[in-house]
Design a protein around this motif. Sequence first.
Motif, PDB file in Angstrom:
ATOM      1  N   ILE A 259      14.055 -40.641  50.586  1.00 54.30           N
ATOM      2  CA  ILE A 259      14.373 -39.389  49.901  1.00 54.30           C
ATOM      3  C   ILE A 259      13.880 -38.194  50.716  1.00 54.30           C
ATOM      4  CG2 ILE A 259      14.444 -40.430  47.615  1.00 54.30           C
ATOM      5  CD1 ILE A 259      11.614 -39.491  47.141  1.00 54.30           C
ATOM      6  N   VAL A 260      14.483 -37.035  50.496  1.00 56.65           N
ATOM      7  CA  VAL A 260      14.162 -35.861  51.312  1.00 56.65           C
ATOM      8  C   VAL A 260      12.721 -35.400  51.100  1.00 56.65           C
ATOM      9  CG1 VAL A 260      16.520 -35.020  51.469  1.00 56.65           C
ATOM     10  CG2 VAL A 260      15.086 -34.301  49.543  1.00 56.65           C
ATOM     11  N   ASP A 261      12.115 -35.794  50.000  1.00 52.68           N
ATOM     12  CA  ASP A 261      10.709 -35.462  49.773  1.00 52.68           C
ATOM     13  C   ASP A 261       9.829 -35.979  50.904  1.00 52.68           C
ATOM     14  OD1 ASP A 261      12.343 -35.975  47.386  1.00 52.68           O
ATOM     15  OD2 ASP A 261      10.610 -35.320  46.224  1.00 52.68           O
ATOM     16  N   ASN A 262      10.237 -37.121  51.485  1.00 48.53           N
ATOM     17  CA  ASN A 262       9.463 -37.745  52.555  1.00 48.53           C
ATOM     18  C   ASN A 262       9.829 -37.113  53.891  1.00 48.53           C
ATOM     19  OD1 ASN A 262       7.902 -39.409  54.138  1.00 48.53           O
ATOM     20  ND2 ASN A 262       9.296 -41.148  54.032  1.00 48.53           N
ATOM     21  N   GLN A 263       8.894 -36.342  54.425  1.00 46.80           N
ATOM     22  CA  GLN A 263       9.121 -35.632  55.675  1.00 46.80           C
ATOM     23  C   GLN A 263       8.377 -36.280  56.848  1.00 46.80           C
ATOM     24  OE1 GLN A 263      11.138 -32.551  56.263  1.00 46.80           O
ATOM     25  NE2 GLN A 263      12.031 -33.662  54.533  1.00 46.80           N
ATOM     26  N   GLN A 266       9.573 -41.845  59.390  1.00 47.38           N
ATOM     27  CA  GLN A 266      10.303 -42.925  58.743  1.00 47.38           C
ATOM     28  C   GLN A 266      11.398 -42.383  57.822  1.00 47.38           C
ATOM     29  OE1 GLN A 266       8.102 -45.523  56.085  1.00 47.38           O
ATOM     30  NE2 GLN A 266       9.470 -47.220  56.528  1.00 47.38           N
ATOM     31  N   GLY A 267      11.072 -41.349  57.042  1.00 49.44           N
ATOM     32  CA  GLY A 267      12.082 -40.740  56.189  1.00 49.44           C
ATOM     33  C   GLY A 267      13.221 -40.153  57.002  1.00 49.44           C
ATOM     34  N   PHE A 268      12.873 -39.500  58.113  1.00 50.98           N
ATOM     35  CA  PHE A 268      13.878 -38.920  59.008  1.00 50.98           C
ATOM     36  C   PHE A 268      14.797 -40.012  59.550  1.00 50.98           C
ATOM     37  CE2 PHE A 268      14.440 -36.572  63.315  1.00 50.98           C
ATOM     38  CZ  PHE A 268      15.683 -36.112  62.912  1.00 50.98           C
ATOM     39  N   ALA A 269      14.190 -41.119  60.016  1.00 54.02           N
ATOM     40  CA  ALA A 269      14.985 -42.213  60.584  1.00 54.02           C
ATOM     41  C   ALA A 269      15.884 -42.847  59.523  1.00 54.02           C
ATOM     42  CB  ALA A 269      14.054 -43.262  61.184  1.00 54.02           C
ATOM     43  N   ALA A 270      15.362 -43.014  58.316  1.00 54.86           N
ATOM     44  CA  ALA A 270      16.158 -43.624  57.245  1.00 54.86           C
ATOM     45  C   ALA A 270      17.395 -42.787  56.937  1.00 54.86           C
ATOM     46  CB  ALA A 270      15.294 -43.792  55.999  1.00 54.86           C
ATOM     47  N   ARG A 271      17.221 -41.487  56.885  1.00 54.65           N
ATOM     48  CA  ARG A 271      18.363 -40.619  56.552  1.00 54.65           C
ATOM     49  C   ARG A 271      19.363 -40.540  57.703  1.00 54.65           C
ATOM     50  NH1 ARG A 271      13.942 -38.140  53.997  1.00 54.65           N
ATOM     51  NH2 ARG A 271      13.483 -36.806  55.794  1.00 54.65           N
ATOM     52  N   VAL A 272      18.869 -40.503  58.923  1.00 55.24           N
ATOM     53  CA  VAL A 272      19.775 -40.444  60.082  1.00 55.24           C
ATOM     54  C   VAL A 272      20.569 -41.733  60.222  1.00 55.24           C
ATOM     55  CG1 VAL A 272      19.843 -40.362  62.604  1.00 55.24           C
ATOM     56  CG2 VAL A 272      18.436 -38.727  61.346  1.00 55.24           C
ATOM     57  N   LEU A 273      19.907 -42.872  59.988  1.00 56.00           N
ATOM     58  CA  LEU A 273      20.558 -44.172  60.140  1.00 56.00           C
ATOM     59  C   LEU A 273      21.293 -44.607  58.881  1.00 56.00           C
ATOM     60  CD1 LEU A 273      17.683 -46.059  62.019  1.00 56.00           C
ATOM     61  CD2 LEU A 273      19.760 -45.074  63.002  1.00 56.00           C
ATOM     62  N   HIS A 274      21.172 -43.828  57.801  1.00 52.81           N
ATOM     63  CA  HIS A 274      21.839 -44.137  56.531  1.00 52.81           C
ATOM     64  C   HIS A 274      21.436 -45.516  56.002  1.00 52.81           C
ATOM     65  CE1 HIS A 274      24.249 -40.626  57.390  1.00 52.81           C
ATOM     66  NE2 HIS A 274      24.716 -41.177  58.503  1.00 52.81           N
TER      67      HIS A 274
END
Length: 435
Positions: A259-263, A266-274
């Motif tokens: 979730i975007v709350d996590n900055q 790991q959060g960045f990688a999860a969102r980029v890699l979907h």
Amino acid sequence: MTHSTDAHGRERPALWRTPPTVPGRPRADRRLLLAGLLLVVSLAAFTALCLSMPVPMADMQVYRAEGAAAVDGSDLYGFTVTEWNLPATYPPFAALLFVPTTWLPVPLLKLAFMGGNLLLLGLLAYLSCRATGWPRARGSRWVVVLLAMALGLWLEPVFQTMLYGQINLLLAVLVLWDLSRPDGARGKGIAIGVAAGIKLTPAIFAVYLLLTGRRKEAAVAAAGFAGTTLLGALALPGATVDYWTRCLFDTNRIGKVWIVDNQSLQGFAARVLHTAHPGAVWAVAALVVACAGLAVSVRMGRLGREAWGVVCCAVTALLITPISWSHHWVWCVPMLILLAAEAPRWALRVAAVVFLARTLWIVPKAGDLDLHLAWWLQPFASPYPVLGLVFLAAVALRFRPGSPATATLTAKGRPTRIARVGRPQRSEPAVSPRD
């Protein structure tokens, strides 16, 4: 006492001495007054905003429940509170520190957390100014502290810390106070150990001390952490076993990493890699960033640039931690003051905009939309890890071996505390020693 003459030419004592005129003093006093007024206006606006909307202070209520569990002997890691079903996630020692939160009713406790965090914000700004040695004039430094408090309230990490009733500012103050003490000072490192005993992340600063050659201070930090663990084990033995054998490794207790709350990285990688589980990609990236970030921070520390080393170490910790909620980034306060003191103005403006803009809250995030963002939305969803990576890279390039900035430092020898590199020091008005 001075003397004057009356109408008949007779000498008489004056009741007080006319203070000498100090060049620049009225200007300094005027700036201090304006900064104080700005703080009052900022506090008034912040108070009005809080009164206009619900402020549940969810994290504060978790702390209160932890303190209650420590008192009544209930399962410290078995409860959930608030409408979001939040569990305890800190070591048992933290629960012991939270016992006093059970002594006040919730409304008064909210006021105490608000007031305490405001004071901690001011103290963090003051320690940041002291670490950078900027501004040099004492009166100007207090102007910066007041401005940092007035504007810092609206930085997203600080704002969220205030609304959630978090302890991020306390941990940052403990670490920065400890590291700003002279090397060899009695007990230096103990506050870092205590901070790590409350929440594990500050332990990276003990590693920083060790790698910069301060083995005694690193040992003191380790002893402080061990002491907090022992106290937790003596007071809450069952909870201690539960935490160190189960809860520490259960990341699901903390929240969804994507979730975007996590900055964090790991959060960045999860969102980029979907993907909800970035797995090995994140692990490798975190290892590389940990090594590179610590190398940069240690290099700055060994060059005598302690302020840069500490901020780089903090940014590294925030990046590599599996979950860094946006409010964990209260290290933006020391970063912005450091940039104001020693970096080009555009760098300060860019960083300030990133921490003020709140772009992570305006991207589509309902349900699992965090995992399906378009590529061009990724920087807006992950502003802090992007800025953190750019910050570490910029410091590494500026102070790389053979660079003009590094040559200037090595030519002068290692400073005893802080050497100023960057844009020329602004001239300060002449002030009295009491300013």
